[in-house]
Design an enzyme around this catalytic site. Structure first.
Site, PDB file in Angstrom:
ATOM      1  N   THR A   1       0.859  -1.180   0.000  1.00  0.00           N
ATOM      2  CA  THR A   1       0.000   0.000   0.000  1.00  0.00           C
ATOM      3  C   THR A   1       0.894   1.228   0.000  1.00  0.00           C
ATOM      4  OG1 THR A   1      -1.753  -1.150   1.161  1.00  0.00           O
ATOM      5  CG2 THR A   1      -1.774   1.259   1.281  1.00  0.00           C
TER       6      THR A   1
ATOM      7  N   LYS B   1      -7.282   1.568  -3.240  1.00  0.00           N
ATOM      8  CA  LYS B   1      -6.963   0.939  -1.949  1.00  0.00           C
ATOM      9  C   LYS B   1      -7.119   1.951  -0.812  1.00  0.00           C
ATOM     10  CE  LYS B   1      -5.471  -1.765   1.260  1.00  0.00           C
ATOM     11  NZ  LYS B   1      -4.157  -2.269   1.571  1.00  0.00           N
TER      12      LYS B   1
ATOM     13  N   LYS C   1      -1.595   7.237   9.542  1.00  0.00           N
ATOM     14  CA  LYS C   1      -0.772   7.060   8.331  1.00  0.00           C
ATOM     15  C   LYS C   1      -1.693   6.951   7.106  1.00  0.00           C
ATOM     16  CE  LYS C   1       2.069   3.631   6.135  1.00  0.00           C
ATOM     17  NZ  LYS C   1       2.249   2.169   6.137  1.00  0.00           N
TER      18      LYS C   1
END
Lengths: 293, 293, 293, 293
Positions: free
Chosen positions: C95, C171, C240
């Site tokens: 990711t 994503k 994050k």
């Protein structure tokens, strides 16, 4: 000119006094009648009811505390809507919500009357000295008719257009700009503080150039000193103002993200028990948000 | 004092010139060497490389455009980290992100050097006249050592504490306060406009009292005139600044809701093709949000 | 097919194992070499360097922890950019941020290589069972070439278009939707709580109809029990992710107000020491905002 | 049990019918009397006035459209406050604001009556089938007394505590969670779209795992198809709901940043003329914010 005047708080009394001093005939009404005594002793007529004040002349001024009070003096049994003569002017000088002003425009129109919205800038000493800033909105002829009164009370009249909601919105938007300045300072101060900058240094930086204006100096000092107990304007009242902005924005169909930030910030301050502190206490709230509590 | 100087844009050239004029020995480096010619003709030494400038004296000043450029002159093969003598001072005077300054503090410490962070307030004419405001952060002894340079370049030095990130944060936070003022005005103006208030009237109201400062007068006029093509500072740069604020807030673990509002507003302006306009164009973006497009 | 594989964490190991099990030839690299032992014992080739893995076949898969790690394996001296043969494919399955993916698209193009971005949905047990969801973005021919690998690792491939940033964005956007659900629940729960509603009752209401899905049931229960120490995904990691969303939004020039809310909320949680708790702890942060601390 | 019932819209008629069917004696009132005909033909008593309905039994149910209507039937000359016998219960089953419910608690207490707040989940077909979800808040004894009615109308009763505002808040907060889900999807969809991801692919990703619930499937499909004209619930009504959330938050002294995002988003949709579209149209508004208009 014959003028009725409803609402003799500190601001209202000073404003009525200026009208009287300018030679107009004045009938005054206040819920607590004793507050009218001084004006009556100086020549004003005592109105026993709202209706008496509304029927006294061509213009009835209202200077009442909030929307609830204004709705009451207009809508009640002997209210202005039913007692002000056809062709009469209701000159609303308090700070009121845009939705209420919009509603009263209709109500008065239905009764053949005209609403002029004219909230003011300035505090009681400025009112006593005839030094208010007056934000006037309404049909040109009606505003013109009120001009002698504006000249008695104010230092300057700002023409806010033919829509009464305009003057109400301008007053509220002016408060918003101040609130944004305070919020910006609060976020800046706490960021600087978390990075080790002494508050006084940051205040000096801010007010050294672009922001050499009273607002930034006054509020910068309060934040540096954390002197939130020296109250100029409470967080509770700031929250009320933020809600007025959002009500106006709702009617105008306008997203206002900064107003949301302010409302949430002030709600937080009130939730933490700081509602009675000066509204610069938003800086403390920002500190809390960053874990500095 | 022997001083290296890296970065001869408009600001850097004017600042280097002031240092030279104050009698210090100066070695200047710029990627495009031709920009150094004038200073060299007036007595400065031409540094052929970053390393030459860094080795020249006890202090090397950097005045480069952004984080990427600063990281390059510090970290590169012949960069400051490897060429500045032990005990030397890197005096970083550009506007840089708090995370980069925090990283460079460590890098220089590892090499036995000291970073002083000292971003400035003012534009090239102020720099040429030695009238900058200087925001100085770093260990007291190192800041003291730089003082003769500050006196050559600036009108006033603001002591931002012993942490270098403090000075960087203070510069960024000062910009935030200005941006909040502009955003507040934009929201206020468009609310007033949607309610029928002429822009000039609202501008008069704003700048009549609490906000009788340059920021509000200048930006109020731009919004009234919709003169967004007269660019003082672009929306693109405003967005860069907003991102600097949020990067600082991230490192400081501090939510900053107004900074979010600003970033989104400026992102919207850029998305609508207004990135090259003056950042007061956020008022146009606010108008769009309310369907006035 | 001959495949290089870089990054043998829990996810990477399980994914590499599936590729090996499907009969492909595999060269594996991991910074800590010992983690490769099991795969090597089952037939994989040990790559001593990133370059060895990149040169092994036509496709090199990376499954590394974050942007920093990916930038390192691509850009470093013996990095993928310089060692993957012309015409080769870098299949990035971690990711990663949209800006990094956008940058690597250019880097690989410059070297005559192609990037395919294919982040995955699912945790290590799903990876071990070949049951991942795979979000694939890149030029059709390159994606087609990777299909046998997707079939070895996944239960379903979602075609995210020809732009590699698309898969990365999808994503990240999927994570955003989950985070918004949690934030919405947090605000709802605390509002209900402040008004006297038992948490379990509110959870029952929520999950009774429209929200009879795992996300709402799991997170509703955590909030009711205030079981923030049973960590599925930390607030630190949530922060994050929020930053990844905002980075993507920055590149896409798209204001995303909910992402701002999430970032501030999670920053607040971290500032209050809850960074290591499950990210449902945003409900505690909301309680703090309302003075319930 | 003898029950008065005020408000015979689609929901109210179906609910009254269930009460009647369970064998209770019912007196029904509706402003437009004709709507009562069917219930009267099946055995209900026709109440000519609000007061007649309020005096009929120990419990009077209200199922009226909004706050204004409820305030009117309680406060008016022959309103419930003055006509419901001492000891009687006003069972308010519409969706109303927390501030109004808080006010009515006081009003009824003053008159020796009790308010039970019990808004419902479900649409007319569910009401007709006695399959509503009922959110009940109020003093335990009063709620207990209403239980036979809940059993006649609902499939399940959620006990929201002894405070009537709790049930009102829970209903509103449940709507908020749905709105946050839609907003999160809207932001995610448009980010994905700006990065080149086909809408159908993103919808598949979303609803494949954690979000395999009706809400995400329904709204995902609407956004993919941009089928905002197939209206389930309008943006106008969504805005009304967002305002109810914020009113509740104001009374509870609770900042709710997501509710602000929703309000602004829906205000924007209304400003752009999409108020009558399905509220999933917030995705179009998000597209506008990113310059995709």
């Amino acid at each position: 000119m014959k003028v009725g005047f409803i609402g003799l708080g500190k601001m209202g009394t000073a404003m009525a006094d200026r009208i009287l001093g300018a030679g107009h005939q004045l009938a005054v009404f206040n819920r607590t009648e004793s507050k009218a005594a001084d004006l009556v002793s100086r020549g004003a007529t005592l109105a026993k009811t709202v209706a008496d004040a509304a029927r006294f002349g061509d213009v009835v001024v209202t200077m009442v505390e909030n929307d609830k009070a204004l709705a009451h003096v207009v809508h009640g049994d002997g209210g202005i809507a039913r007692s002000l003569p056809k062709g009469g002017i209701h000159l609303a000088m308090g700070t009121h919500s845009v939705p209420l002003i919009a509603e009263l425009v209709q109500v008065h129109e239905t009764h053949g009357q005209t609403l002029v919205s004219a909230p003011v800038l300035g505090r009681p000493p400025a009112a006593a000295a005839g030094q208010l800033g007056i934000l006037a909105g309404g049909p040109a002829a009606a505003v013109e008719k009120c001009r002698p009164l504006f000249e008695a009370m104010g230092r300057r009249t700002f023409e806010c257009g033919e829509k009464q909601v305009g003057a109400a919105a301008a007053k509220i938007a002016n408060n918003l700009v101040l609130a944004c300045a305070i919020e910006g300072m609060a976020e800046g101060f706490i960021l600087a503080e978390k990075c080790g900058v002494p508050g006084a240094a940051f205040s000096d930086i801010l007010t050294d150039g672009l922001f050499a204006s009273p607002a930034y100096k006054v509020y910068g000092k309060i934040m540096v000193d954390e002197a939130y107990d020296q109250v100029g304007f409470t967080a509770d009242l700031g929250l009320k103002d933020a809600n007025l902005v959002l009500a106006a924005a709702g009617l105008a169909r306008l997203p206002m993200p900064s107003a949301n930030v302010l409302r949430d910030r002030l709600l937080g301050a009130v939730a933490h028990g700081d509602g009675g502190k000066d509204w610069a206490v938003v800086a403390r709230e920002q500190a809390r948000a960053g874990g500095l509590d």
